[in-house]
Write a protein that holds these residues in place. Structure first.
Motif, PDB file in Angstrom:
ATOM      1  N   GLY A 295      48.759  35.293  36.179  1.00 59.30           N
ATOM      2  CA  GLY A 295      49.492  35.694  34.914  1.00 59.30           C
ATOM      3  C   GLY A 295      50.555  34.611  34.522  1.00 59.30           C
ATOM      4  O   GLY A 295      50.491  34.356  33.242  1.00 59.30           O
ATOM      5  N   TYR A 296      50.845  33.636  35.247  1.00 58.05           N
ATOM      6  CA  TYR A 296      51.599  32.567  34.727  1.00 58.05           C
ATOM      7  C   TYR A 296      50.670  31.765  33.826  1.00 58.05           C
ATOM      8  O   TYR A 296      51.164  30.923  33.055  1.00 58.05           O
ATOM      9  N   THR A 297      49.523  31.488  34.095  1.00 58.36           N
ATOM     10  CA  THR A 297      48.384  30.589  33.445  1.00 58.36           C
ATOM     11  C   THR A 297      48.233  31.082  32.146  1.00 58.36           C
ATOM     12  O   THR A 297      47.661  30.189  31.246  1.00 58.36           O
ATOM     13  N   GLY A 298      48.539  32.272  31.779  1.00 56.97           N
ATOM     14  CA  GLY A 298      48.013  32.997  30.377  1.00 56.97           C
ATOM     15  C   GLY A 298      46.728  33.166  30.275  1.00 56.97           C
ATOM     16  O   GLY A 298      46.359  33.356  29.190  1.00 56.97           O
ATOM     17  N   LEU A 299      46.102  33.132  31.298  1.00 56.90           N
ATOM     18  CA  LEU A 299      44.515  33.647  31.189  1.00 56.90           C
ATOM     19  C   LEU A 299      44.246  34.958  31.369  1.00 56.90           C
ATOM     20  O   LEU A 299      42.963  35.448  31.457  1.00 56.90           O
ATOM     21  N   CYS A 300      45.103  36.017  31.341  1.00 53.42           N
ATOM     22  CA  CYS A 300      45.108  37.392  31.650  1.00 53.42           C
ATOM     23  C   CYS A 300      45.126  38.046  30.209  1.00 53.42           C
ATOM     24  O   CYS A 300      45.726  37.588  29.558  1.00 53.42           O
ATOM     25  N   PRO A 301      44.352  38.855  29.874  1.00 51.12           N
ATOM     26  CA  PRO A 301      44.191  39.584  28.514  1.00 51.12           C
ATOM     27  C   PRO A 301      45.313  40.390  28.359  1.00 51.12           C
ATOM     28  O   PRO A 301      45.789  40.947  29.522  1.00 51.12           O
TER      29      PRO A 301
ATOM     30  N   LYS B 269      48.116  33.793  26.794  1.00 52.09           N
ATOM     31  CA  LYS B 269      48.708  32.366  26.613  1.00 52.09           C
ATOM     32  C   LYS B 269      49.885  32.120  26.523  1.00 52.09           C
ATOM     33  O   LYS B 269      50.536  31.200  25.726  1.00 52.09           O
ATOM     34  N   GLN B 270      50.753  32.514  27.236  1.00 55.73           N
ATOM     35  CA  GLN B 270      52.256  32.576  27.370  1.00 55.73           C
ATOM     36  C   GLN B 270      52.514  31.503  28.208  1.00 55.73           C
ATOM     37  O   GLN B 270      53.765  31.134  28.373  1.00 55.73           O
ATOM     38  N   GLY B 271      51.728  30.964  29.372  1.00 51.31           N
ATOM     39  CA  GLY B 271      52.114  30.206  30.269  1.00 51.31           C
ATOM     40  C   GLY B 271      51.722  28.601  29.753  1.00 51.31           C
ATOM     41  O   GLY B 271      51.791  28.359  28.616  1.00 51.31           O
ATOM     42  N   PRO B 272      51.936  27.776  30.643  1.00 50.74           N
ATOM     43  CA  PRO B 272      51.881  26.149  30.408  1.00 50.74           C
ATOM     44  C   PRO B 272      50.406  25.786  29.846  1.00 50.74           C
ATOM     45  O   PRO B 272      49.263  26.380  30.474  1.00 50.74           O
TER      46      PRO B 272
ATOM     47  N   ARG C 202      29.925  36.763  22.952  1.00 51.23           N
ATOM     48  CA  ARG C 202      31.230  36.180  23.659  1.00 51.23           C
ATOM     49  C   ARG C 202      30.802  36.009  25.051  1.00 51.23           C
ATOM     50  O   ARG C 202      31.972  35.838  25.610  1.00 51.23           O
ATOM     51  N   GLY C 203      29.592  36.208  25.509  1.00 48.27           N
ATOM     52  CA  GLY C 203      29.442  36.212  26.793  1.00 48.27           C
ATOM     53  C   GLY C 203      29.853  34.813  27.735  1.00 48.27           C
ATOM     54  O   GLY C 203      30.504  35.011  28.766  1.00 48.27           O
ATOM     55  N   ALA C 204      29.490  33.747  27.174  1.00 49.44           N
ATOM     56  CA  ALA C 204      29.672  32.461  27.749  1.00 49.44           C
ATOM     57  C   ALA C 204      31.175  32.262  28.059  1.00 49.44           C
ATOM     58  O   ALA C 204      31.868  31.963  28.982  1.00 49.44           O
ATOM     59  N   LYS C 205      32.063  32.556  26.683  1.00 48.61           N
ATOM     60  CA  LYS C 205      33.226  32.232  26.858  1.00 48.61           C
ATOM     61  C   LYS C 205      34.005  33.328  27.720  1.00 48.61           C
ATOM     62  O   LYS C 205      35.118  32.842  28.364  1.00 48.61           O
ATOM     63  N   VAL C 206      33.784  34.370  27.782  1.00 51.57           N
ATOM     64  CA  VAL C 206      34.534  35.423  28.632  1.00 51.57           C
ATOM     65  C   VAL C 206      34.215  35.006  30.090  1.00 51.57           C
ATOM     66  O   VAL C 206      35.348  35.085  30.778  1.00 51.57           O
ATOM     67  N   ALA C 207      32.988  34.681  30.329  1.00 48.70           N
ATOM     68  CA  ALA C 207      32.788  34.264  31.654  1.00 48.70           C
ATOM     69  C   ALA C 207      33.269  33.393  32.114  1.00 48.70           C
ATOM     70  O   ALA C 207      33.751  33.086  33.391  1.00 48.70           O
ATOM     71  N   GLN C 208      33.625  32.114  31.202  1.00 49.27           N
ATOM     72  CA  GLN C 208      34.193  31.119  31.668  1.00 49.27           C
ATOM     73  C   GLN C 208      35.671  31.334  31.991  1.00 49.27           C
ATOM     74  O   GLN C 208      36.254  30.685  33.119  1.00 49.27           O
ATOM     75  N   ILE C 209      36.228  32.162  31.223  1.00 45.09           N
ATOM     76  CA  ILE C 209      37.999  32.607  31.386  1.00 45.09           C
ATOM     77  C   ILE C 209      37.911  33.343  32.808  1.00 45.09           C
ATOM     78  O   ILE C 209      38.726  33.182  33.182  1.00 45.09           O
ATOM     79  N   ASP C 210      36.914  34.183  33.013  1.00 39.80           N
ATOM     80  CA  ASP C 210      36.753  34.856  34.004  1.00 39.80           C
ATOM     81  C   ASP C 210      36.888  34.081  35.363  1.00 39.80           C
ATOM     82  O   ASP C 210      37.573  34.284  36.494  1.00 39.80           O
ATOM     83  N   LEU C 211      35.969  33.064  35.087  1.00 40.72           N
ATOM     84  CA  LEU C 211      35.809  31.897  36.357  1.00 40.72           C
ATOM     85  C   LEU C 211      37.185  31.261  36.576  1.00 40.72           C
ATOM     86  O   LEU C 211      37.712  31.128  37.850  1.00 40.72           O
TER      87      LEU C 211
END
Length: 346
Positions: A248-254, A270-273, A308-317
């Motif tokens: 959650g700190y990374t801001g990578l969670c939707p 996108k609230q983290g550093p 959107r598949g490639a971008k979402v998969a990248q964020i998930d990873l």
């Protein structure tokens, strides 16, 4: 005990001082420089009571924090977004903001952020400065490509700034001022290359003795630069009680919008550093081709679709990488996935 709320702007620091009952003791402003802060502390010393203060997180807040702490104050840096949620206002001015912070301090409700020590701040500055230089270098390279495109010049080489590319640029003979633009850009690129090389050499030297960097280097997709950046941005892993907290700190969670039977997933928080988020996404970009990650990445990419598949998969990873990093650093163990069924669990 007196309670002070501080609102910092470019040219002044507004303050509001309350007593333990919530009554206003003093209101005013001071210059936000060293002399101004010294004058502020001397001005409030006449009340002969300890001062506890809060200031919103922004550029310059750490300087104010350090100066006032040296003067004997207890100072917290408040999360600006959380303060806005705790005290929504119809009328917002600097003086009202200072009063709100003073009242939150008096009630012990300040949503304080973690303040890194000078060592961690220095680590962050080194990693961020290198990234700043890299972005300038990329901008100059893009400008050279734009000049070629403007004049209809093809680029038959894979690396325009390698040996063959430099020979090609030297033979172009473009009219002025475009030829001068290319020559100046090449000189700046060479200078930036030297600075970036020095930065990376320093990161490698310092990272060898860092307690987190050697562990992070065992993760596929993470090299010296990313390992040092991630370690500096995380700081102390002990401040995250669970891997979900770090994610959650990374801001990578939707973002989640839920009410009754309605459950919507929005864009990333996108609230983290942003530098930590960049490093994790960059690591995921390289790690998605590793055998241990490839299947999950491809499955997520296919499930979401082409658009959107490639971008979402990248964020998930990247998000799962952050959870694996929490387990590694908390246990002080290198990357060691449990099994093929969940290759990202550490």
């Amino acid at each position: 005990m007196l309670y002070a709320g501080l609102d910092l702007s470019r040219k002044r620091l507004d303050f509001h001082l309350l007593d333990s009952e919530g009554a206003t003791v003093e209101v005013g402003a001071a210059p936000p420089d060293a002399d101004g802060l010294l004058g502020l502390t001397q001005r409030l010393d006449r009340h002969r009571e300890p001062v506890r203060a809060a200031i919103e997180s922004m550029n310059g807040a750490r300087f104010v924090h350090d100066r006032l702490e040296l003067a004997g104050w207890q100072v917290e840096i408040a999360d600006a977004q959380k303060v806005k949620g705790l005290a929504p206002l119809a009328c917002k001015t600097d003086r009202i903001d200072a009063w709100v912070l003073a009242e939150l301090t008096r009630r012990d409700l300040v949503p304080a952020i973690w303040l890194p020590d000078p060592v961690v701040r220095a680590e962050r500055e080194r990693a961020r400065w290198r990234l700043h230089l890299v972005r300038h270098r990329s901008s100059l390279k893009q400008r050279v490509h734009a000049v070629l495109l403007t004049h209809g010049k093809p680029c038959p080489v894979s690396d325009l700034f390698g040996v063959r590319g430099r020979q090609l640029l030297a033979r172009l003979g473009l009219p002025e001022p475009w030829q001068a633009t290319i020559e100046a850009s090449l000189r700046l690129i060479d200078e930036l290359e030297r600075e970036i090389t020095d930065c990376e050499r320093e990161l490698r030297r310092l990272g060898a003795d860092h307690r987190y960097v050697p562990l992070l280097l065992t993760v596929p997709g993470i090299g010296w630069v990313l390992a040092y950046t991630i370690a500096a941005e995380i700081g102390d892993i002990g401040r995250f009680p669970t891997p979900r907290k770090l994610a959650g700190y990374t801001g990578l969670c939707p973002r989640v919008y839920q009410s009754g039977e309605r459950d919507l997933r929005g864009p990333l928080a996108k609230q983290g550093p942003k530098y930590l988020r960049w490093a994790l996404v960059e690591a995921a970009t390289h790690a998605c081709t590793a055998p241990i990650y490839r299947d999950r990445y491809q499955q997520t990419k296919a499930r979401i679709g082409k658009q959107r598949g490639a971008k979402v998969a990248q964020i998930d990873l990247a998000r799962r990488l952050s959870e694996a990093i929490w387990h590694m650093l908390s246990r002080e163990q290198p990357f060691a996935p449990k099994g093929a069924t969940d290759p990202l669990a550490a």
